[in-house]
Design a protein around this motif. Structure first.
Motif, PDB file in Angstrom:
ATOM      1  N   PHE A   1       0.848  -1.194   0.000  1.00  0.00           N
ATOM      2  CA  PHE A   1       0.000   0.000   0.000  1.00  0.00           C
ATOM      3  C   PHE A   1       0.882   1.242   0.000  1.00  0.00           C
ATOM      4  N   ASP A   2       0.505   2.223  -0.806  1.00  0.00           N
ATOM      5  CA  ASP A   2       1.241   3.489  -0.878  1.00  0.00           C
ATOM      6  C   ASP A   2       1.448   4.136   0.483  1.00  0.00           C
ATOM      7  N   MET A   3       2.513   4.938   0.573  1.00  0.00           N
ATOM      8  CA  MET A   3       2.612   5.905   1.653  1.00  0.00           C
ATOM      9  C   MET A   3       1.797   7.111   1.209  1.00  0.00           C
ATOM     10  N   ILE A   4       0.692   7.388   1.911  1.00  0.00           N
ATOM     11  CA  ILE A   4      -0.188   8.465   1.465  1.00  0.00           C
ATOM     12  C   ILE A   4       0.387   9.825   1.868  1.00  0.00           C
ATOM     13  N   LYS A   5      -0.165  10.848   1.294  1.00  0.00           N
ATOM     14  CA  LYS A   5       0.291  12.222   1.542  1.00  0.00           C
ATOM     15  C   LYS A   5       0.127  12.606   3.012  1.00  0.00           C
ATOM     16  N   ARG A   6       1.008  13.469   3.477  1.00  0.00           N
ATOM     17  CA  ARG A   6       0.807  14.166   4.738  1.00  0.00           C
ATOM     18  C   ARG A   6       1.423  15.544   4.574  1.00  0.00           C
ATOM     19  N   ASP A   7       0.885  16.522   5.269  1.00  0.00           N
ATOM     20  CA  ASP A   7       1.279  17.909   5.046  1.00  0.00           C
ATOM     21  C   ASP A   7       2.781  18.124   5.158  1.00  0.00           C
ATOM     22  N   SER A   8       3.393  17.574   6.201  1.00  0.00           N
ATOM     23  CA  SER A   8       4.822  17.827   6.412  1.00  0.00           C
ATOM     24  C   SER A   8       5.669  17.226   5.305  1.00  0.00           C
ATOM     25  N   TYR A   9       5.242  16.103   4.736  1.00  0.00           N
ATOM     26  CA  TYR A   9       6.015  15.484   3.659  1.00  0.00           C
ATOM     27  C   TYR A   9       5.900  16.283   2.370  1.00  0.00           C
ATOM     28  N   GLU A  10       4.797  16.977   2.200  1.00  0.00           N
ATOM     29  CA  GLU A  10       4.627  17.775   0.990  1.00  0.00           C
ATOM     30  C   GLU A  10       5.416  19.081   1.067  1.00  0.00           C
ATOM     31  N   LEU A  11       5.733  19.516   2.283  1.00  0.00           N
ATOM     32  CA  LEU A  11       6.457  20.777   2.464  1.00  0.00           C
ATOM     33  C   LEU A  11       7.972  20.590   2.440  1.00  0.00           C
ATOM     34  N   ASP A  12       8.441  19.382   2.582  1.00  0.00           N
ATOM     35  CA  ASP A  12       9.867  19.075   2.592  1.00  0.00           C
ATOM     36  C   ASP A  12      10.205  18.318   1.309  1.00  0.00           C
TER      37      ASP A  12
END
Length: 406
Positions: free
Chosen positions: A322-333
């Motif tokens: 299963f994918d690692m889904i998006k999270r806000d902190s991962y999208e900012l780094d």
């Protein structure tokens, strides 16, 4: 079309030139809402002589015989660290099917003492059978030596769950909802597993998950429980038996074979392993390549271990990515963002040939992810289950289906 045709041929036995249908002989998981406890400890409380409860479950699409309960005091503590309670619990169990309650025995006795890593597998429960697609109940009673001692509880809620502590009489062999008069609120327990021998082949799943797969931001109820449980509760009109080994904050490291060996002893009773653990395993330093390697090694530790286990049909377990889904902190780094995408791309390519299935769950998650920037809202769990997990699992309803060979 071809995958569904393969399902039908394998299950009926006509795929081998008219060969007779395969007749299962080994015990396997045959019901939903089972798993390792992941809640808090609850003290028996002054004067209470027993804890008791009743939990609801649903059988799979196939009638089953030779029913057994599996229980233990293994539990998942903070961030999924495997532990076991040393407090001796004296356990009694019964199964309630269609308004008839039958007690489970342990080596012919009405109770069994469990503590530490001991696992209690009941005797086969008489000659009763579990009809397909049926709601039924597991009843239990526990006593501890002292009312100052505590029991580990399950944090997850299922159908008609009840749990009490009481100074009163046993309700183990009653039927219907338990009478709460004269009781105090108490913990709920699911069996680690409800096993049986189905009359024809049937798949079963262990869900190894973090807070997202545990249920976080979804309903903690029979109708919720996260996308993975939601999906398995209804595929082509039937439930797929499942057990959960899940906890908030869970990670590849804490779930590894070295750090969590006790849970793995239960994998032999399923055909499939769902691994939903990556988001808490993101390394905090290193290049994209270095971080990706850490994630890959974490996933492969579980996948390779699963593939080395023989399931109830004499075949290795099948592993689902299963994918690692998006999270806000991962999208900012940028590094975390690129690592996440690289990890998902690796899974989409079937993880160096170690994944039997890939699910693009990331496709149903948008930024901002949810109320806390990490956990998708309940509506996403519903969408993920219906749009991604359910159709992806349909071919695996056939326990002999191996898309890339065994």
């Amino acid at each position: 079309m071809s995958m569904m045709l393969g399902l039908n041929l394998s299950l009926t036995g006509v795929g081998g030139g008219g060969a007779a249908p395969f007749v299962p002989t080994q015990p396997q998981l045959v019901a939903t809402y089972t798993g390792i406890p992941n809640g808090s400890f609850v003290q028996m409380g002054s004067g209470n002589v027993r804890a008791l409860g009743r939990s609801g479950h649903r059988s799979g699409r196939v009638r089953a015989k030779n029913l057994q309960f599996l229980d233990s005091l293994i539990y998942l503590s903070t961030n999924g660290v495997e532990a076991a309670s040393a407090t001796l619990n004296t356990l009694k169990r019964a199964i309630e099917i269609g308004g008839v309650t039958t007690q489970a025995l342990y080596a012919g006795l009405t109770s069994v003492g469990i503590s530490g890593s001991t696992q209690a597998l009941s005797d086969i429960i008489g000659s009763i059978e579990l009809p397909p697609d049926t709601d039924f109940f597991a009843r239990w009673e526990k006593t501890l030596a002292l009312d100052t001692q505590s029991m580990i509880a399950h944090a997850l809620s299922g159908p008609s769950g009840q749990g009490f502590r009481t100074t009163g009489a046993s309700q183990l062999l009653s039927t219907g909802a338990m009478n709460s008069s004269g009781t105090s609120a108490g913990p709920q327990f699911w069996p680690n597993g409800i096993f049986g021998v189905p009359f024809s082949p049937m798949s079963a799943v262990c869900i190894v998950a973090d807070s997202i797969g545990n249920y976080r931001e979804d309903l903690n109820s029979a109708s919720g429980g996260g996308a993975w449980a939601r999906a398995l509760n209804s595929i082509l009109g039937s439930a797929v038996p499942w057990m959960k080994q899940s906890q908030n904050g869970h990670s590849f490291s804490n779930a590894s074979f070295a750090n969590a060996p006790l849970q793995k002893t239960q994998w032999q009773y399923v055909t499939d392993i769902f691994i939903e653990l990556s988001t808490n395993s993101m390394p905090s330093s290193g290049t994209v390549a270095e971080r990706l390697l850490v994630l890959q090694n974490g996933w492969l530790n579980l996948a390779d271990g699963a593939r080395a286990i023989t399931g109830p049909y004499g075949r290795r377990l099948r592993v689902h990515f299963f994918d690692m889904i998006k999270r806000d902190s991962y999208e900012l780094d940028a590094t975390q963002h690129d690592t996440r995408l690289a990890y998902n791309a690796w899974g989409a390519a079937f993880a160096d040939g170690k994944a039997d299935a890939y699910y693009n769950t990331d496709s149903v998650v948008t930024v901002p992810v949810g109320s806390d920037g990490i956990h998708p809202a309940s509506a996403v769990h519903i969408q993920a289950a219906s749009d991604v997990i359910v159709p992806g699992y349909i071919p695996f309803l056939d326990p002999f289906y191996f898309p890339f060979g065994v």
